[in-house]
Design a protein around this motif. Structure first.
Motif, short mmCIF file in Angstrom:
data_model
loop_
_atom_site.label_atom_id
_atom_site.label_comp_id
_atom_site.label_asym_id
_atom_site.label_seq_id
_atom_site.Cartn_x
_atom_site.Cartn_y
_atom_site.Cartn_z
N UNK A 72 8.11 -20.92 14.55
CA UNK A 72 8.82 -19.88 15.30
C UNK A 72 9.11 -20.31 16.73
N UNK A 73 8.19 -21.07 17.32
CA UNK A 73 8.39 -21.53 18.70
C UNK A 73 9.61 -22.43 18.77
N UNK A 103 10.90 -21.64 26.99
CA UNK A 103 9.57 -22.16 27.29
C UNK A 103 9.28 -23.30 26.33
N UNK A 104 8.87 -24.45 26.87
CA UNK A 104 8.60 -25.61 26.03
C UNK A 104 7.48 -25.32 25.04
N UNK A 105 7.62 -25.82 23.81
CA UNK A 105 6.58 -25.65 22.80
C UNK A 105 5.53 -26.74 22.89
N UNK A 109 13.01 -21.71 20.97
CA UNK A 109 13.41 -22.65 22.01
C UNK A 109 14.81 -23.21 21.75
N UNK A 110 15.13 -23.46 20.50
CA UNK A 110 16.48 -23.94 20.17
C UNK A 110 17.52 -22.92 20.60
#
Length: 234
Positions: free
Chosen positions: A65-66, A31-33, A70-71
């Motif tokens: 953390x996001x 999910x995109x940050x 995502x990485x």
């Protein structure tokens, strides 16, 4: 390769490709940050592919953390892409081209699709490098831009040509299926020229699903879907 064999192998490759496509949506944390200009309607993978600058990448991945989540999710997506989706969709489309066309047209379409698949693999290498040192460099983003655009451009043209090859059979069912594929491919071509937007991927989705249905039907009625063979004048 006989058309019936090509269509049946096309079905197998297509089912694998669609399973891989479905699996992308099941990757935890994908999910995109954040977003950058024009990326709001795109999924996180496509948004990453279409990022133009390190600033775009930084906006997409956010921080904390996001970003870490995502990485990790993008890394899983790249492995699925490289080992599953790219080989299967390349085989799927190439086999459809082999079954639906002949001669120079067939060789041209297959060549386009193989180059597109190779460009997709190169694209993944650039994305891995960027992930390793976010938000990447301008040189990496420039290389990514070329790999992405060569891939999508050739896939859109190749898909459209598969549809046109079926239309040229001048038989009812191939023409009907070919029309759907060609329209989807044309939508992908149009969407390609106005990136970033969601139309290109919608065009691919409809066209590739139509190719899969065509391959399933043609597996049992290969003669109906065989391309016309020009008569040799004496």
């Amino acid at each position: 390769m006989r058309p019936r064999t090509a269509w049946r192998l096309c079905v197998l490759a297509g089912l694998i490709a669609f399973v891989c496509s479905f699996a992308f949506g099941k990757i935890p944390g994908l999910v995109a940050c954040g977003t950058f200009a024009g990326s709001g309607q795109l999924g996180p993978i496509l948004a990453f592919e279409l990022a133009r600058t390190p600033g775009d990448v930084a906006a997409l991945f956010g921080s904390g953390a996001c970003r870490a989540t995502l990485v990790g999710a993008q890394d899983k997506g790249l492995w699925l892409d490289a080992l599953g989706f790219i080989p299967s969709y390349t085989a799927f489309l190439a086999l459809a081209a082999i079954a639906a066309s002949r001669g120079r047209t067939q060789r041209a379409i297959v060549a386009m699709l193989l180059i597109a698949g190779l460009s997709d693999e190169i694209e993944g290498m650039f994305m891995w490098r960027i992930l390793g040192n976010l938000p990447g460099t301008s040189a990496q983003l420039h290389g990514l831009w070329w790999a992405v655009h060569v891939k999508f451009g050739l896939l859109a043209i190749g898909t459209t040509l598969i549809g046109l090859a079926l239309i040229r059979a001048f038989k009812l069912w191939p023409m009907l299926f070919g029309l759907v594929i060609a329209v989807g491919g044309a939508a992908a071509v149009y969407g390609f020229w106005i990136l970033p937007n969601a139309m290109m991927m919608a065009g691919f989705t409809y066209a590739w699903f139509a190719i899969l249905v065509t391959a399933i039907v043609a597996s049992f009625a290969a003669g109906t879907f065989a391309p016309r063979v020009a008569r040799i004048s004496r």
